[in-house]
Design an enzyme around this catalytic site. Structure first.
Site, PDB file in Angstrom:
ATOM      1  N   SER A  22       0.822  -1.217   0.000  1.00  0.00           N
ATOM      2  CA  SER A  22       0.000   0.000   0.000  1.00  0.00           C
ATOM      3  C   SER A  22       0.850   1.259   0.000  1.00  0.00           C
ATOM      4  O   SER A  22       0.330   2.368   0.083  1.00  0.00           O
ATOM      5  CB  SER A  22      -0.928  -0.005   1.222  1.00  0.00           C
ATOM      6  OG  SER A  22      -0.190  -0.203   2.414  1.00  0.00           O
ATOM      7  N   THR A 154     -40.680  26.224  -8.925  1.00  0.00           N
ATOM      8  CA  THR A 154     -40.923  24.845  -8.509  1.00  0.00           C
ATOM      9  C   THR A 154     -41.169  24.096  -9.801  1.00  0.00           C
ATOM     10  O   THR A 154     -41.705  24.672 -10.760  1.00  0.00           O
ATOM     11  CB  THR A 154     -42.147  24.691  -7.580  1.00  0.00           C
ATOM     12  OG1 THR A 154     -43.310  25.087  -8.312  1.00  0.00           O
ATOM     13  CG2 THR A 154     -42.038  25.543  -6.320  1.00  0.00           C
ATOM     14  N   HIS A 155     -40.736  22.855  -9.883  1.00  0.00           N
ATOM     15  CA  HIS A 155     -40.834  22.067 -11.122  1.00  0.00           C
ATOM     16  C   HIS A 155     -40.131  22.771 -12.283  1.00  0.00           C
ATOM     17  O   HIS A 155     -40.499  22.573 -13.444  1.00  0.00           O
ATOM     18  CB  HIS A 155     -42.295  21.791 -11.512  1.00  0.00           C
ATOM     19  CG  HIS A 155     -43.146  21.324 -10.372  1.00  0.00           C
ATOM     20  ND1 HIS A 155     -43.282  20.001 -10.019  1.00  0.00           N
ATOM     21  CD2 HIS A 155     -43.886  22.026  -9.460  1.00  0.00           C
ATOM     22  CE1 HIS A 155     -44.075  19.884  -8.967  1.00  0.00           C
ATOM     23  NE2 HIS A 155     -44.449  21.111  -8.597  1.00  0.00           N
ATOM     24  N   SER A 276     -15.000  25.804 -27.745  1.00  0.00           N
ATOM     25  CA  SER A 276     -15.186  24.589 -28.530  1.00  0.00           C
ATOM     26  C   SER A 276     -14.148  24.538 -29.641  1.00  0.00           C
ATOM     27  O   SER A 276     -13.765  25.580 -30.181  1.00  0.00           O
ATOM     28  CB  SER A 276     -16.596  24.587 -29.140  1.00  0.00           C
ATOM     29  OG  SER A 276     -16.637  23.791 -30.304  1.00  0.00           O
ATOM     30  N   LYS A 282     -18.764  29.333 -29.101  1.00  0.00           N
ATOM     31  CA  LYS A 282     -19.094  28.686 -27.827  1.00  0.00           C
ATOM     32  C   LYS A 282     -18.285  29.172 -26.636  1.00  0.00           C
ATOM     33  O   LYS A 282     -17.109  29.471 -26.734  1.00  0.00           O
ATOM     34  CB  LYS A 282     -18.881  27.179 -27.962  1.00  0.00           C
ATOM     35  CG  LYS A 282     -19.889  26.514 -28.872  1.00  0.00           C
ATOM     36  CD  LYS A 282     -21.188  26.280 -28.163  1.00  0.00           C
ATOM     37  CE  LYS A 282     -21.176  24.884 -27.563  1.00  0.00           C
ATOM     38  NZ  LYS A 282     -22.379  24.632 -26.818  1.00  0.00           N
ATOM     39  N   ASN A 284     -18.395  27.466 -22.887  1.00  0.00           N
ATOM     40  CA  ASN A 284     -19.061  26.409 -22.130  1.00  0.00           C
ATOM     41  C   ASN A 284     -18.717  26.442 -20.641  1.00  0.00           C
ATOM     42  O   ASN A 284     -17.576  26.699 -20.279  1.00  0.00           O
ATOM     43  CB  ASN A 284     -18.670  25.043 -22.697  1.00  0.00           C
ATOM     44  CG  ASN A 284     -19.146  24.863 -24.129  1.00  0.00           C
ATOM     45  OD1 ASN A 284     -20.217  25.348 -24.495  1.00  0.00           O
ATOM     46  ND2 ASN A 284     -18.349  24.190 -24.931  1.00  0.00           N
ATOM     47  N   GLU A 289     -19.812  21.919 -14.867  1.00  0.00           N
ATOM     48  CA  GLU A 289     -20.213  20.583 -15.289  1.00  0.00           C
ATOM     49  C   GLU A 289     -19.329  19.511 -14.656  1.00  0.00           C
ATOM     50  O   GLU A 289     -19.798  18.449 -14.241  1.00  0.00           O
ATOM     51  CB  GLU A 289     -20.145  20.468 -16.817  1.00  0.00           C
ATOM     52  CG  GLU A 289     -21.224  21.289 -17.506  1.00  0.00           C
ATOM     53  CD  GLU A 289     -20.986  21.415 -19.011  1.00  0.00           C
ATOM     54  OE1 GLU A 289     -20.294  20.566 -19.600  1.00  0.00           O
ATOM     55  OE2 GLU A 289     -21.492  22.388 -19.598  1.00  0.00           O
ATOM     56  N   TYR A 316      -9.397  -6.606  12.839  1.00  0.00           N
ATOM     57  CA  TYR A 316      -8.784  -6.133  11.589  1.00  0.00           C
ATOM     58  C   TYR A 316      -8.785  -7.227  10.524  1.00  0.00           C
ATOM     59  O   TYR A 316      -8.565  -8.403  10.806  1.00  0.00           O
ATOM     60  CB  TYR A 316      -7.336  -5.678  11.836  1.00  0.00           C
ATOM     61  CG  TYR A 316      -6.652  -5.235  10.554  1.00  0.00           C
ATOM     62  CD1 TYR A 316      -6.814  -3.938  10.073  1.00  0.00           C
ATOM     63  CD2 TYR A 316      -5.881  -6.124   9.802  1.00  0.00           C
ATOM     64  CE1 TYR A 316      -6.224  -3.535   8.884  1.00  0.00           C
ATOM     65  CE2 TYR A 316      -5.284  -5.726   8.609  1.00  0.00           C
ATOM     66  CZ  TYR A 316      -5.466  -4.439   8.159  1.00  0.00           C
ATOM     67  OH  TYR A 316      -4.890  -4.042   6.980  1.00  0.00           O
ATOM     68  N   GLN A 321      -7.532  -2.171   4.268  1.00  0.00           N
ATOM     69  CA  GLN A 321      -6.524  -1.350   3.586  1.00  0.00           C
ATOM     70  C   GLN A 321      -7.157  -0.575   2.426  1.00  0.00           C
ATOM     71  O   GLN A 321      -6.621   0.434   1.980  1.00  0.00           O
ATOM     72  CB  GLN A 321      -5.387  -2.247   3.077  1.00  0.00           C
ATOM     73  CG  GLN A 321      -4.299  -1.520   2.323  1.00  0.00           C
ATOM     74  CD  GLN A 321      -3.078  -2.389   2.095  1.00  0.00           C
ATOM     75  OE1 GLN A 321      -2.345  -2.679   3.027  1.00  0.00           O
ATOM     76  NE2 GLN A 321      -2.877  -2.829   0.865  1.00  0.00           N
ATOM     77  N   LYS A 324      -8.219   3.574   2.365  1.00  0.00           N
ATOM     78  CA  LYS A 324      -7.443   4.793   2.107  1.00  0.00           C
ATOM     79  C   LYS A 324      -7.642   5.399   0.726  1.00  0.00           C
ATOM     80  O   LYS A 324      -7.855   6.606   0.596  1.00  0.00           O
ATOM     81  CB  LYS A 324      -5.970   4.531   2.404  1.00  0.00           C
ATOM     82  CG  LYS A 324      -5.688   4.559   3.915  1.00  0.00           C
ATOM     83  CD  LYS A 324      -4.315   4.118   4.280  1.00  0.00           C
ATOM     84  CE  LYS A 324      -4.171   2.622   4.294  1.00  0.00           C
ATOM     85  NZ  LYS A 324      -5.068   1.928   5.256  1.00  0.00           N
TER      86      LYS A 324
END
Ligand code: ARG
Length: 458
Positions: A22, A154-155, A276, A282, A284, A289, A316, A321, A324
């Site tokens: 590890s 709303t909606h 773009s 564009k 973006n 996102e 244990y 392990q 982590k």
């Protein structure tokens, strides 16, 4: 030979070293591991469990290793398996015989539990500080926009007018709760497990409270099996992280929507948008996102650890392990997300006129119109029907409620009077909502003031 190689007649397959080692990821806990060992060795010396002279040598040796770790001078060894055995091996190489006494009264099982607890505590504090910065950014935007009218939805349909300040303060509440969740995770991690040994404590007269004190823990764990088998505090951190990412993601989704040509409520700063490769026009909102997208990753990390933990018998098991990488990934993703989000938010331009224009379309004052009739004596249900008929009429005529003349309004109900025109303006609709928690500017001011106090009391 491995530190544990005494009972083995041959060495592990290279394949296995590679599989179970590890060190590639737990080297991140070098600082915690060494600090923990310094406290353990100090206590062993104080208790007379190992000669004071050896304890001193160990502490000096560990401090030297810590300096070299910080200077980036250490090359970790895969065949030494993990950070714990890497440090111990290095120590013995450097100081000789005394190094072999460090692991007295300790197991890697309680050692790793200690290290992840220390790492988790630091992560909670760091996350809280970042949330404080975000909360501060929200208060600033809210304070500047107490009177910035916008449509509430709303909606995703226009519902009633609110203010940008009120909308920002909704996020303030969400991130304030997140801050409390990280505080809770901190408390869960702030319990010192050393002395649990492999699973059954130890025969040496360890002073566990002393180690807790040296390392700044508030308490010690109360059961040795649980001490090595508990990873609840990581799950607490990761569930707090998941909920916090969910909040960030919702906020990002709104910014993405608001930044569209259809909404035009915000303009993202060029520094937080991308272009773009084919469409020259564009711009973006990739940053927003990506935060929305990375939310799934943090949920995945939480799910991964919940699933690892669900089937393992006490105490244990090596499965643990796996805690982590999931935890580190959740922490890294959250930290990056929070940092870039707060910077992006501070750079956003809010297009107040567009928001206000958005609020006045879509009959957002229809509820207020019904409330107006209630003030004039109608039961609410009747008022609701009258305004519904009015809205249908306006839709036919392509008009807003306030485009109608008093005569037209009176045709729907005689209770309408001249004062209706003032009563239904967007500003009036917002200002009339003046109970605690509602969007009237003085109510939002009160919540901003309370929010500032919550931040400062910290
Ligand atoms: N690298 C191990 C982990 O991360 C340390 C504890 C190992 N203990 C053991 N008995 N194999 O969990």
């Amino acid at each position: 030979m491995k530190l544990w190689g005494g009972r083995f007649s041959k060495s592990t397959e290279g394949l296995v070293d590679d599989f179970h080692s590890s060190i590639s990821f737990d080297q991140r806990m070098a600082e915690q591991d060494i600090t923990g060992s310094i406290a353990h060795a100090t206590m062993l010396g104080e208790q007379g469990i190992i000669p004071q002279e050896d304890a001193d040598k160990i502490v000096d040796g560990l401090k030297g290793i810590l300096d070299d770790v910080r200077a980036g001078k250490i090359v970790w060894q895969v065949d030494a398996e993990d950070i714990h055995m890497n440090v111990e091996t290095l120590l013995t190489q450097r100081i000789g015989e005394a190094g072999k006494r460090l692991h007295t009264g300790r197991s890697r099982n309680d050692q790793v539990a200690l290290d992840v607890r220390m790492y988790c505590k630091a992560a909670c504090q760091e996350t809280e500080a970042m949330l404080d910065d975000l909360l501060d950014a929200l208060l600033t935007i809210a304070q500047d926009n107490l009177h910035t009218i916008m449509p509430g939805y709303t909606h995703l349909q226009k519902a009633q007018p609110i203010t940008l300040a009120h909308h920002m303060m909704a996020y303030f509440q969400m991130f304030l709760r997140d801050r409390n969740r990280f505080r809770q995770a901190y408390r869960a991690a702030d319990v010192m497990p050393l002395g649990s040994g492999a699973l059954a404590g130890t025969t040496y007269p360890l002073n566990r409270e002393r180690v807790a004190e040296l390392l700044g823990f508030s308490a010690i764990t109360m059961n040795s099996l649980d001490g090595v088998a508990d990873r609840d505090f990581l799950l607490d951190y990761m569930s707090a992280a998941s909920i916090c990412m969910m909040h960030l993601s919702r906020f990002c989704e709104e910014l993405i929507l608001w930044n569209t040509n259809e909404f035009r409520f915000v303009e993202m700063d060029d520094g937080f948008a991308t272009g773009s490769s084919i469409m020259p026009q564009k711009k973006n909102p990739d940053v927003a996102e990506l935060i929305r997208g990375k939310t799934g990753r943090v949920y995945g990390d939480l799910m991964a650890l919940l699933t690892v933990m669900k089937g393992i018998p006490l105490a244990y098991n090596k499965d643990m392990q796996e805690d982590k990488e999931a935890f580190f990934d959740a922490r890294d993703t959250l930290v990056k997300g929070l940092t870039v989000f707060t910077a992006m938010l501070r750079s956003v331009t809010f297009r107040r006129e567009e928001m206000e224009r958005g609020a006045s379309g879509g009959f957002t004052n229809a509820t207020d119109c019904a409330d107006y009739l209630v003030k004039k004596g109608l039961p609410f249900r009747d008022a609701h029907r009258v305004v519904g008929e009015l809205v249908a009429h306006c839709l036919d005529e392509d008009k807003a409620l306030l485009d109608l003349t008093l005569d037209e309004l009176k045709r729907f109900h005689p209770a309408f009077e001249q004062d209706v025109f003032d009563d239904l303006s967007m500003l009036a609709c917002v200002e009339k909502r003046r109970i605690p928690g509602a969007p009237a500017p003085d109510m939002v001011q009160a919540s901003i003031d309370a929010g500032r106090r919550a931040l400062e009391e910290n």
